[in-house]
Design a protein around this motif. Structure first.
Motif, PDB file in Angstrom:
ATOM      1  N   THR A 104       0.877  -1.176   0.000  1.00 50.94           N
ATOM      2  CA  THR A 104       0.000   0.000   0.000  1.00 50.94           C
ATOM      3  C   THR A 104       0.908   1.217   0.000  1.00 50.94           C
ATOM      4  OG1 THR A 104      -1.656  -1.212   1.261  1.00 50.94           O
ATOM      5  CG2 THR A 104      -1.828   1.206   1.253  1.00 50.94           C
ATOM      6  N   VAL A 105       0.784   2.044  -1.037  1.00 48.09           N
ATOM      7  CA  VAL A 105       1.706   3.167  -1.209  1.00 48.09           C
ATOM      8  C   VAL A 105       0.955   4.477  -1.022  1.00 48.09           C
ATOM      9  CG1 VAL A 105       3.327   4.310  -2.765  1.00 48.09           C
ATOM     10  CG2 VAL A 105       3.115   1.804  -2.790  1.00 48.09           C
ATOM     11  N   ASN A 106       1.481   5.313  -0.134  1.00 46.43           N
ATOM     12  CA  ASN A 106       0.957   6.659   0.067  1.00 46.43           C
ATOM     13  C   ASN A 106       1.959   7.636  -0.534  1.00 46.43           C
ATOM     14  OD1 ASN A 106      -1.250   5.703   1.591  1.00 46.43           O
ATOM     15  ND2 ASN A 106       0.047   5.582   3.411  1.00 46.43           N
ATOM     16  N   VAL A 107       1.478   8.482  -1.447  1.00 48.03           N
ATOM     17  CA  VAL A 107       2.343   9.469  -2.091  1.00 48.03           C
ATOM     18  C   VAL A 107       2.409  10.710  -1.212  1.00 48.03           C
ATOM     19  CG1 VAL A 107       2.649  10.938  -4.120  1.00 48.03           C
ATOM     20  CG2 VAL A 107       1.828   8.579  -4.384  1.00 48.03           C
ATOM     21  N   ILE A 108       3.637  11.203  -1.043  1.00 48.22           N
ATOM     22  CA  ILE A 108       3.881  12.417  -0.262  1.00 48.22           C
ATOM     23  C   ILE A 108       4.226  13.521  -1.259  1.00 48.22           C
ATOM     24  CG2 ILE A 108       5.314  13.465   1.543  1.00 48.22           C
ATOM     25  CD1 ILE A 108       5.811  10.426   2.432  1.00 48.22           C
ATOM     26  N   ALA A 109       3.390  14.540  -1.287  1.00 45.39           N
ATOM     27  CA  ALA A 109       3.559  15.610  -2.279  1.00 45.39           C
ATOM     28  C   ALA A 109       4.842  16.402  -2.023  1.00 45.39           C
ATOM     29  CB  ALA A 109       2.356  16.549  -2.230  1.00 45.39           C
ATOM     30  N   ALA A 110       5.386  16.916  -3.100  1.00 40.07           N
ATOM     31  CA  ALA A 110       6.572  17.783  -3.004  1.00 40.07           C
ATOM     32  C   ALA A 110       6.177  19.094  -2.326  1.00 40.07           C
ATOM     33  CB  ALA A 110       7.119  18.050  -4.399  1.00 40.07           C
ATOM     34  N   THR A 111       7.138  19.679  -1.641  1.00 42.90           N
ATOM     35  CA  THR A 111       6.946  20.997  -1.021  1.00 42.90           C
ATOM     36  C   THR A 111       8.015  21.922  -1.567  1.00 42.90           C
ATOM     37  OG1 THR A 111       8.401  20.584   0.864  1.00 42.90           O
ATOM     38  CG2 THR A 111       6.083  19.883   1.094  1.00 42.90           C
ATOM     39  N   CYS A 112       8.031  23.154  -1.063  1.00 43.05           N
ATOM     40  CA  CYS A 112       9.057  24.103  -1.490  1.00 43.05           C
ATOM     41  C   CYS A 112      10.438  23.672  -1.029  1.00 43.05           C
ATOM     42  CB  CYS A 112       8.739  25.501  -0.954  1.00 43.05           C
ATOM     43  SG  CYS A 112       7.202  26.163  -1.632  1.00 43.05           S
ATOM     44  N   SER A 113      10.490  22.851   0.024  1.00 42.62           N
ATOM     45  CA  SER A 113      11.798  22.478   0.558  1.00 42.62           C
ATOM     46  C   SER A 113      12.160  21.009   0.362  1.00 42.62           C
ATOM     47  CB  SER A 113      11.863  22.827   2.046  1.00 42.62           C
ATOM     48  OG  SER A 113      10.844  22.126   2.745  1.00 42.62           O
ATOM     49  N   THR A 114      11.208  20.161  -0.062  1.00 44.12           N
ATOM     50  CA  THR A 114      11.521  18.732  -0.251  1.00 44.12           C
ATOM     51  C   THR A 114      10.887  18.205  -1.533  1.00 44.12           C
ATOM     52  OG1 THR A 114       9.585  17.984   1.003  1.00 44.12           O
ATOM     53  CG2 THR A 114      11.637  18.247   2.250  1.00 44.12           C
ATOM     54  N   ALA A 115      11.550  17.242  -2.118  1.00 43.75           N
ATOM     55  CA  ALA A 115      11.020  16.576  -3.310  1.00 43.75           C
ATOM     56  C   ALA A 115       9.892  15.636  -2.908  1.00 43.75           C
ATOM     57  CB  ALA A 115      12.139  15.791  -3.998  1.00 43.75           C
ATOM     58  N   GLY A 116       9.058  15.324  -3.856  1.00 47.54           N
ATOM     59  CA  GLY A 116       8.000  14.357  -3.595  1.00 47.54           C
ATOM     60  C   GLY A 116       8.595  12.981  -3.307  1.00 47.54           C
ATOM     61  N   SER A 117       7.860  12.156  -2.607  1.00 46.00           N
ATOM     62  CA  SER A 117       8.296  10.796  -2.290  1.00 46.00           C
ATOM     63  C   SER A 117       7.051   9.942  -2.080  1.00 46.00           C
ATOM     64  CB  SER A 117       9.191  10.787  -1.035  1.00 46.00           C
ATOM     65  OG  SER A 117       8.465  11.230   0.096  1.00 46.00           O
ATOM     66  N   ALA A 118       7.261   8.731  -1.663  1.00 45.95           N
ATOM     67  CA  ALA A 118       6.154   7.827  -1.362  1.00 45.95           C
ATOM     68  C   ALA A 118       6.569   6.956  -0.182  1.00 45.95           C
ATOM     69  CB  ALA A 118       5.810   6.978  -2.579  1.00 45.95           C
ATOM     70  N   GLN A 119       5.581   6.359   0.459  1.00 40.78           N
ATOM     71  CA  GLN A 119       5.833   5.512   1.627  1.00 40.78           C
ATOM     72  C   GLN A 119       4.976   4.264   1.518  1.00 40.78           C
ATOM     73  OE1 GLN A 119       7.952   6.037   4.446  1.00 40.78           O
ATOM     74  NE2 GLN A 119       7.398   3.924   4.904  1.00 40.78           N
ATOM     75  N   VAL A 120       5.615   3.085   1.663  1.00 42.18           N
ATOM     76  CA  VAL A 120       4.863   1.825   1.741  1.00 42.18           C
ATOM     77  C   VAL A 120       4.345   1.744   3.170  1.00 42.18           C
ATOM     78  CG1 VAL A 120       4.944  -0.688   1.566  1.00 42.18           C
ATOM     79  CG2 VAL A 120       6.285   0.716  -0.025  1.00 42.18           C
ATOM     80  N   SER A 121       3.036   1.926   3.338  1.00 42.31           N
ATOM     81  CA  SER A 121       2.469   2.005   4.694  1.00 42.31           C
ATOM     82  C   SER A 121       2.419   0.649   5.386  1.00 42.31           C
ATOM     83  CB  SER A 121       1.083   2.643   4.658  1.00 42.31           C
ATOM     84  OG  SER A 121       0.194   1.847   3.894  1.00 42.31           O
ATOM     85  N   ASN A 122       2.390  -0.434   4.623  1.00 43.96           N
ATOM     86  CA  ASN A 122       2.385  -1.771   5.230  1.00 43.96           C
ATOM     87  C   ASN A 122       3.743  -2.458   5.032  1.00 43.96           C
ATOM     88  OD1 ASN A 122       1.993  -2.085   2.444  1.00 43.96           O
ATOM     89  ND2 ASN A 122       0.595  -3.823   2.667  1.00 43.96           N
ATOM     90  N   TYR A 123       4.807  -1.689   5.088  1.00 44.03           N
ATOM     91  CA  TYR A 123       6.165  -2.193   4.892  1.00 44.03           C
ATOM     92  C   TYR A 123       6.483  -3.283   5.909  1.00 44.03           C
ATOM     93  CZ  TYR A 123      11.217  -2.198   4.191  1.00 44.03           C
ATOM     94  OH  TYR A 123      12.497  -2.565   3.915  1.00 44.03           O
ATOM     95  N   ASN A 124       7.098  -4.352   5.444  1.00 42.18           N
ATOM     96  CA  ASN A 124       7.478  -5.479   6.300  1.00 42.18           C
ATOM     97  C   ASN A 124       8.948  -5.760   6.024  1.00 42.18           C
ATOM     98  OD1 ASN A 124       8.065  -8.088   7.264  1.00 42.18           O
ATOM     99  ND2 ASN A 124       6.008  -8.845   6.839  1.00 42.18           N
ATOM    100  N   SER A 125       9.785  -5.559   7.008  1.00 39.28           N
ATOM    101  CA  SER A 125      11.233  -5.676   6.806  1.00 39.28           C
ATOM    102  C   SER A 125      11.689  -7.094   6.460  1.00 39.28           C
ATOM    103  CB  SER A 125      11.987  -5.169   8.036  1.00 39.28           C
ATOM    104  OG  SER A 125      11.668  -5.967   9.160  1.00 39.28           O
ATOM    105  N   SER A 126      10.828  -8.091   6.618  1.00 41.04           N
ATOM    106  CA  SER A 126      11.225  -9.453   6.264  1.00 41.04           C
ATOM    107  C   SER A 126      11.050  -9.725   4.761  1.00 41.04           C
ATOM    108  CB  SER A 126      10.430 -10.475   7.074  1.00 41.04           C
ATOM    109  OG  SER A 126       9.074 -10.461   6.695  1.00 41.04           O
ATOM    110  N   LEU A 127      10.486  -8.781   4.035  1.00 38.10           N
ATOM    111  CA  LEU A 127      10.284  -8.929   2.595  1.00 38.10           C
ATOM    112  C   LEU A 127      11.333  -8.137   1.832  1.00 38.10           C
ATOM    113  CD1 LEU A 127       6.404  -8.450   2.493  1.00 38.10           C
ATOM    114  CD2 LEU A 127       7.672 -10.605   2.582  1.00 38.10           C
TER     115      LEU A 127
END
Length: 170
Positions: A104-127
Motif C-alpha cells: 500500500t503506497v501513500n504518495v507524499i507531495a513535493a513541497t518548497c523544501s523537499t522533493a516528492g516521495s512515497a511511503q509503503v504504509s504496510n512495509y514489512n522488513s522481512s520482505l
C-alpha cells in the motif's frame, strides 16, 4: 479324491480349488507442489475407475480421475476390488504458498523544501521490495525516493510476489 484302505474304496464329491484372488495394483501417487495461486495436490497415476479408493483421512477427497485434493498433510490411499486391497506409500499435500500483502503506497507531495516521495504504509522488513522502474530507491523503512514519474513496488517473500498499483512521485 479317492480313499482306499485296501479292501474298500471311497470317492469324494467333486470340488474345485479356486485360484488366488487378484490384488489390485498398488496406487502410484504423484504429488504436485503448491504455487502462489494454488494448493498442492496428488494424482493416482494408475487410477482405475472400476475399483474402490479409500483415503486415510476425511480431510481430502479423490475425484473420478484420481486427483486428490484437500487439507495439507500426510496421507495414504488404499484401492480395493471387493476381495483384496493395496495401499500406497505415504504422500504429502502442501498448502498454497503464502503471498505477501500487496504494498500500500501513500504518495507524499513535493513541497518548497523537499522533493516528492512515497511511503509503503504496510512495509514489512522481512520482505524484499523492488521499485520499478529502478530510477527510485526504497529504504529500510519503506520510504521511496527518486525522480518524478510513475512507479510500482513489488514485495517478494522468496516464493511469491505482490505488486502495488501504479503511483506517481511528482
Amino acid at each position: 479324491v479317492t480313499a482306499d484302505n485296501g479292501s474298500c474304496t471311497s470317492t469324494s464329491a467333486t470340488f474345485t480349488i479356486a485360484g488366488q484372488l487378484t490384488t489390485p495394483a498398488t496406487p502410484t501417487v504423484s504429488v504436485t507442489a503448491p504455487t502462489c495461486t494454488d494448493a498442492g495436490f496428488a494424482q493416482v497415476t494408475n487410477y482405475d475407475g472400476t475399483l474402490n479408493y479409500t483415503l486415510s483421512s476425511n480431510n481430502i477427497s479423490i475425484d473420478g480421475s484420481g486427483k486428490i485434493t484437500g487439507a495439507a498433510g500426510n496421507y495414504t490411499v488404499t484401492v480395493g476390488n471387493g476381495s483384496c486391497s493395496a495401499t500406497s506409500a505415504s504422500f504429502s499435500i502442501a498448502s498454497k504458498l503464502v503471498v505477501p500483502a500487496v504494498p500500500t503506497v501513500n504518495v507524499i507531495a513535493a513541497t518548497c523544501s523537499t522533493a516528492g516521495s512515497a511511503q509503503v504504509s504496510n512495509y514489512n522488513s522481512s520482505l524484499v521490495y523492488t521499485v520499478s522502474p529502478n530510477t527510485a530507491n526504497i529504504d529500510g523503512s519503506g520510504k521511496i525516493t527518486g525522480a518524478a514519474g510513475p512507479y510500482t513496488v513489488t514485495a517478494d517473500n522468496g516464493s511469491c510476489t505482490s505488486t502495488s498499483a501504479t503511483f506517481t512521485i511528482a
